[in-house]
Design a protein around this motif. Structure first.
Motif, PDB file in Angstrom:
ATOM      1  N   CYS A 149       0.855  -1.196   0.000  1.00 58.46           N
ATOM      2  CA  CYS A 149       0.000   0.000   0.000  1.00 58.46           C
ATOM      3  C   CYS A 149       0.886   1.240   0.000  1.00 58.46           C
ATOM      4  O   CYS A 149       1.338   1.688   1.061  1.00 58.46           O
ATOM      5  CB  CYS A 149      -0.920  -0.007   1.210  1.00 58.46           C
ATOM      6  SG  CYS A 149      -1.987  -1.460   1.286  1.00 58.46           S
ATOM      7  N   ASN A 150       1.130   1.782  -1.162  1.00 54.61           N
ATOM      8  CA  ASN A 150       2.136   2.812  -1.371  1.00 54.61           C
ATOM      9  C   ASN A 150       2.029   3.979  -0.393  1.00 54.61           C
ATOM     10  O   ASN A 150       3.007   4.344   0.250  1.00 54.61           O
ATOM     11  CB  ASN A 150       2.069   3.309  -2.815  1.00 54.61           C
ATOM     12  CG  ASN A 150       3.206   4.226  -3.175  1.00 54.61           C
ATOM     13  OD1 ASN A 150       4.324   4.022  -2.746  1.00 54.61           O
ATOM     14  ND2 ASN A 150       2.916   5.223  -3.976  1.00 54.61           N
ATOM     15  N   GLY A 151       0.865   4.583  -0.272  1.00 55.20           N
ATOM     16  CA  GLY A 151       0.711   5.748   0.603  1.00 55.20           C
ATOM     17  C   GLY A 151       0.973   5.415   2.058  1.00 55.20           C
ATOM     18  O   GLY A 151       1.658   6.162   2.759  1.00 55.20           O
ATOM     19  N   ASN A 152       0.428   4.305   2.533  1.00 53.59           N
ATOM     20  CA  ASN A 152       0.622   3.911   3.926  1.00 53.59           C
ATOM     21  C   ASN A 152       2.091   3.601   4.223  1.00 53.59           C
ATOM     22  O   ASN A 152       2.617   3.973   5.274  1.00 53.59           O
ATOM     23  CB  ASN A 152      -0.230   2.687   4.266  1.00 53.59           C
ATOM     24  CG  ASN A 152      -1.696   3.001   4.278  1.00 53.59           C
ATOM     25  OD1 ASN A 152      -2.107   4.132   4.535  1.00 53.59           O
ATOM     26  ND2 ASN A 152      -2.516   2.006   3.984  1.00 53.59           N
ATOM     27  N   LEU A 153       2.754   2.940   3.302  1.00 52.64           N
ATOM     28  CA  LEU A 153       4.145   2.562   3.534  1.00 52.64           C
ATOM     29  C   LEU A 153       5.071   3.772   3.455  1.00 52.64           C
ATOM     30  O   LEU A 153       6.054   3.841   4.196  1.00 52.64           O
ATOM     31  CB  LEU A 153       4.557   1.456   2.567  1.00 52.64           C
ATOM     32  CG  LEU A 153       3.734   0.166   2.744  1.00 52.64           C
ATOM     33  CD1 LEU A 153       4.104  -0.851   1.674  1.00 52.64           C
ATOM     34  CD2 LEU A 153       3.894  -0.406   4.133  1.00 52.64           C
ATOM     35  N   LYS A 154       4.746   4.740   2.594  1.00 54.93           N
ATOM     36  CA  LYS A 154       5.521   5.984   2.578  1.00 54.93           C
ATOM     37  C   LYS A 154       5.333   6.729   3.893  1.00 54.93           C
ATOM     38  O   LYS A 154       6.269   7.325   4.418  1.00 54.93           O
ATOM     39  CB  LYS A 154       5.084   6.870   1.417  1.00 54.93           C
ATOM     40  CG  LYS A 154       5.613   6.431   0.084  1.00 54.93           C
ATOM     41  CD  LYS A 154       5.152   7.393  -1.003  1.00 54.93           C
ATOM     42  CE  LYS A 154       5.628   6.970  -2.357  1.00 54.93           C
ATOM     43  NZ  LYS A 154       5.095   7.850  -3.422  1.00 54.93           N
ATOM     44  N   ALA A 155       4.109   6.687   4.437  1.00 52.34           N
ATOM     45  CA  ALA A 155       3.844   7.352   5.719  1.00 52.34           C
ATOM     46  C   ALA A 155       4.656   6.707   6.834  1.00 52.34           C
ATOM     47  O   ALA A 155       5.217   7.414   7.686  1.00 52.34           O
ATOM     48  CB  ALA A 155       2.353   7.299   6.040  1.00 52.34           C
ATOM     49  N   ILE A 156       4.733   5.386   6.854  1.00 53.05           N
ATOM     50  CA  ILE A 156       5.548   4.700   7.860  1.00 53.05           C
ATOM     51  C   ILE A 156       6.992   5.171   7.740  1.00 53.05           C
ATOM     52  O   ILE A 156       7.649   5.456   8.737  1.00 53.05           O
ATOM     53  CB  ILE A 156       5.449   3.166   7.722  1.00 53.05           C
ATOM     54  CG1 ILE A 156       4.057   2.687   8.123  1.00 53.05           C
ATOM     55  CG2 ILE A 156       6.511   2.475   8.578  1.00 53.05           C
ATOM     56  CD1 ILE A 156       3.803   1.212   7.850  1.00 53.05           C
ATOM     57  N   GLY A 157       7.490   5.274   6.515  1.00 51.64           N
ATOM     58  CA  GLY A 157       8.863   5.734   6.299  1.00 51.64           C
ATOM     59  C   GLY A 157       9.104   7.113   6.889  1.00 51.64           C
ATOM     60  O   GLY A 157      10.136   7.368   7.507  1.00 51.64           O
ATOM     61  N   LYS A 158       8.147   8.016   6.704  1.00 47.99           N
ATOM     62  CA  LYS A 158       8.284   9.365   7.265  1.00 47.99           C
ATOM     63  C   LYS A 158       8.235   9.343   8.791  1.00 47.99           C
ATOM     64  O   LYS A 158       8.962  10.081   9.453  1.00 47.99           O
ATOM     65  CB  LYS A 158       7.178  10.272   6.734  1.00 47.99           C
ATOM     66  CG  LYS A 158       7.345  10.624   5.281  1.00 47.99           C
ATOM     67  CD  LYS A 158       6.212  11.515   4.795  1.00 47.99           C
ATOM     68  CE  LYS A 158       6.414  11.904   3.341  1.00 47.99           C
ATOM     69  NZ  LYS A 158       5.380  12.855   2.887  1.00 47.99           N
ATOM     70  N   LEU A 159       7.382   8.502   9.339  1.00 52.51           N
ATOM     71  CA  LEU A 159       7.228   8.442  10.795  1.00 52.51           C
ATOM     72  C   LEU A 159       8.438   7.841  11.502  1.00 52.51           C
ATOM     73  O   LEU A 159       8.735   8.214  12.633  1.00 52.51           O
ATOM     74  CB  LEU A 159       5.971   7.648  11.165  1.00 52.51           C
ATOM     75  CG  LEU A 159       4.647   8.319  10.821  1.00 52.51           C
ATOM     76  CD1 LEU A 159       3.499   7.336  10.992  1.00 52.51           C
ATOM     77  CD2 LEU A 159       4.428   9.554  11.679  1.00 52.51           C
TER      78      LEU A 159
END
Length: 108
Positions: free
Chosen positions: A60-70
């Motif tokens: 899930c591209n958006g969710n996984l990018k968010a995890i990366g930022k967090l």
């Protein structure tokens, strides 16, 4: 050509004398997750065992990018403790849980 990864942090609390730190010793970790949509997890650990440059292939591209930022710059063990056991669609695991497993393996 030798490609060395660098991680640069910039502390701007004191603009007259900003603290700039260059981390040259990054350990790159590649992990193949199981039971989830993503097929590969990659991240770097600095000398203080902090996570940088988290990336997933597929999922899930958006969710996984968010995890990366967090998780950017956070202590790896702390991230693993937070994400361990997270479940996706009753699979018994998730991309976040698989990241915890990857971190545990990298820190062992």
């Amino acid at each position: 050509m030798n490609q060395e990864k660098l991680h640069v942090t910039f502390n701007s609390e004191n603009l007259a004398y900003p603290e700039i730190r260059v981390e040259t010793e990054l350990k790159h970790v590649t992990f193949t997750p199981r039971g989830v949509c993503s097929v590969q997890i990659g991240f770097d650990l600095d000398s203080e065992k902090r996570i940088h440059n988290l990336s997933y292939i597929r999922g899930c591209n958006g969710n996984l990018k968010a995890i990366g930022k967090l998780v950017e710059g956070r202590p790896a063990a702390e991230v693993a403790d937070i994400l361990r056991g997270n479940d996706c669609q009753n699979r018994g695991t998730s991309c976040a849980d698989q990241l915890a497993k990857a971190i545990d393996q990298a820190l062992a």
